[in-house]
Write a protein that holds these residues in place. Structure first.
Motif, PDB file in Angstrom:
ATOM      1  N   LEU A 294      41.591  37.475  45.457  1.00  0.00           N
ATOM      2  CA  LEU A 294      41.739  36.674  44.236  1.00  0.00           C
ATOM      3  C   LEU A 294      42.096  37.519  43.017  1.00  0.00           C
ATOM      4  N   GLU A 295      41.571  38.747  42.923  1.00  0.00           N
ATOM      5  CA  GLU A 295      41.825  39.575  41.743  1.00  0.00           C
ATOM      6  C   GLU A 295      43.298  39.947  41.641  1.00  0.00           C
ATOM      7  N   ILE A 296      43.854  40.453  42.736  1.00  0.00           N
ATOM      8  CA  ILE A 296      45.260  40.862  42.684  1.00  0.00           C
ATOM      9  C   ILE A 296      46.175  39.642  42.690  1.00  0.00           C
ATOM     10  N   GLY A 297      45.735  38.555  43.333  1.00  0.00           N
ATOM     11  CA  GLY A 297      46.539  37.337  43.319  1.00  0.00           C
ATOM     12  C   GLY A 297      46.690  36.779  41.915  1.00  0.00           C
ATOM     13  N   ALA A 298      45.592  36.772  41.152  1.00  0.00           N
ATOM     14  CA  ALA A 298      45.655  36.282  39.774  1.00  0.00           C
ATOM     15  C   ALA A 298      46.531  37.193  38.911  1.00  0.00           C
TER      16      ALA A 298
ATOM     17  N   GLY B 282      49.876  36.046  37.157  1.00  0.00           N
ATOM     18  CA  GLY B 282      49.874  36.179  35.706  1.00  0.00           C
ATOM     19  C   GLY B 282      51.120  36.852  35.171  1.00  0.00           C
ATOM     20  N   GLN B 283      51.797  37.635  35.998  1.00  0.00           N
ATOM     21  CA  GLN B 283      53.058  38.237  35.566  1.00  0.00           C
ATOM     22  C   GLN B 283      54.194  37.217  35.537  1.00  0.00           C
ATOM     23  N   GLN B 284      54.001  36.107  36.252  1.00  0.00           N
ATOM     24  CA  GLN B 284      55.052  35.087  36.350  1.00  0.00           C
ATOM     25  C   GLN B 284      54.840  33.923  35.384  1.00  0.00           C
ATOM     26  N   HIS B 285      53.561  33.652  35.067  1.00  0.00           N
ATOM     27  CA  HIS B 285      53.245  32.473  34.260  1.00  0.00           C
ATOM     28  C   HIS B 285      51.892  32.696  33.590  1.00  0.00           C
ATOM     29  N   THR B 286      51.760  32.283  32.344  1.00  0.00           N
ATOM     30  CA  THR B 286      50.493  32.448  31.638  1.00  0.00           C
ATOM     31  C   THR B 286      49.402  31.618  32.299  1.00  0.00           C
ATOM     32  N   ILE B 287      48.314  32.290  32.689  1.00  0.00           N
ATOM     33  CA  ILE B 287      47.189  31.631  33.345  1.00  0.00           C
ATOM     34  C   ILE B 287      45.913  31.998  32.594  1.00  0.00           C
TER      35      ILE B 287
END
Length: 310
Positions: free
Chosen positions: A135-139, A143-148
């Protein structure tokens, strides 16, 4: 929440061991990615040998959720799960400290248009995830593609909390960290048309949950997903990530929004969510966080499913 700020207090001798550990970890994650995967597997093997209580919880969860598997199959799955957990330790550090360009090469993103369409419509998104070890690296990759934006619980160690937030928020310069209990802030973010990472797959106790089946077991399931979607006028968009077996990185999938959600009742919504959780966890069980006591809260009169907590 305000942005993380360095404090002179972090230079106090009580934090020196943590600074040393973080420094060593920073050096290790400069190594090639595939070598870090091997180091993570080694760390996972050590955890399997030493983390007895957590191993017992994970073993019990696998017994409960996969009764059709043989004892040997569950043992192999347990070993792989600890290997994945060990790798997650290095993935956390990669997501905090790798150059953004190096990290981006690991991302294989599908379905980004579902977030973009909601953003174009000015509609908030509950990015519904589960607690995979990735989950950490997935987020970070998403996050580099879209503001989350993200739900957040402050760490007990203030220095670690500072490092963690600094590492996470560098991928989303305009992202918002929302305290897990701050419902008003979460609704404000959703009504502003933003996307927020949210995982409804853990046991938060009886007060904010109802019992619906998960892997055939009555599980205390939070009703907050329904409330947030209704009050925040938001779409619920499932999100999954998976560490690829060939060492090429991570498959991130933003699935289509749930249709007709919220539904007729909170119970129906919770059942629908749990059925989705079963589906995605069963597709990649070795990468799920089985060390969580998911079934610790029991319906009245039912026996506990875990041994006494040590």
């Amino acid at each position: 929440m305000e942005r993380p700020r360095f404090r002179a207090y972090f230079l106090h001798p009580r934090f020196w061991p943590l600074w040393l550990g973080l420094g060593v970890l920073w050096l290790v994650v400069q190594l090639p990615y595939r070598l870090q995967l091997q180091l993570g597997r080694l760390l996972g093997w050590l955890m399997f040998r030493l983390a007895g209580p957590r191993r017992q919880i994970a073993e019990r969860n696998l017994q409960l959720c996969f009764p059709g598997k043989s004892a040997a199959e569950r043992e192999r799955l347990l070993l792989e799960n600890f290997a994945s957990t060990g790798i997650a330790f290095f993935e956390m550090a990669m997501s905090w400290w790798w150059p953004r360009s190096r990290l981006a090469r690991l991302a294989h993103v599908e379905g980004l248009e579902h977030l973009q369409q909601a953003q174009a419509a000015g509609q908030g998104v509950i990015l519904m995830a589960v607690h995979f070890t990735t989950l950490e690296i997935g987020a970070a990759l998403l996050g580099q593609q879209h503001t989350i934006d993200g739900m957040y619980r402050e760490h007990d160690n203030p220095l670690f909390d500072f490092i963690q937030r600094l590492g996470r928020e560098r991928h989303n310069r305009d992202a918002t960290a929302i305290e897990r209990e701050d419902i008003r802030a979460m609704l404000k973010v959703l009504r502003a048309g933003r996307a927020i990472w949210y995982a409804p797959d853990q046991d938060y106790g009886r007060k904010q949950s109802i019992f619906v089946p998960l892997f055939g077991i009555p599980a205390a399931t939070v009703t907050a997903t329904t409330k947030f979607a209704r009050l925040g006028k938001a779409r619920v968009v499932p999100f999954t990530q998976q560490r690829l077996a060939d060492g090429s990185g991570y498959r991130l999938v933003i699935h289509p929004p749930l249709a007709d959600f919220p539904g007729d009742s909170e119970e129906a919504d919770c059942l629908r969510i749990n059925q989705w959780i079963e589906q995605v966890v069963s597709a990649c069980p070795e990468q799920y966080l089985w060390a969580h006591r998911r079934f610790k809260t029991r319906p009245e009169g039912e026996p506990k499913l875990y041994g006494a907590r040590k």
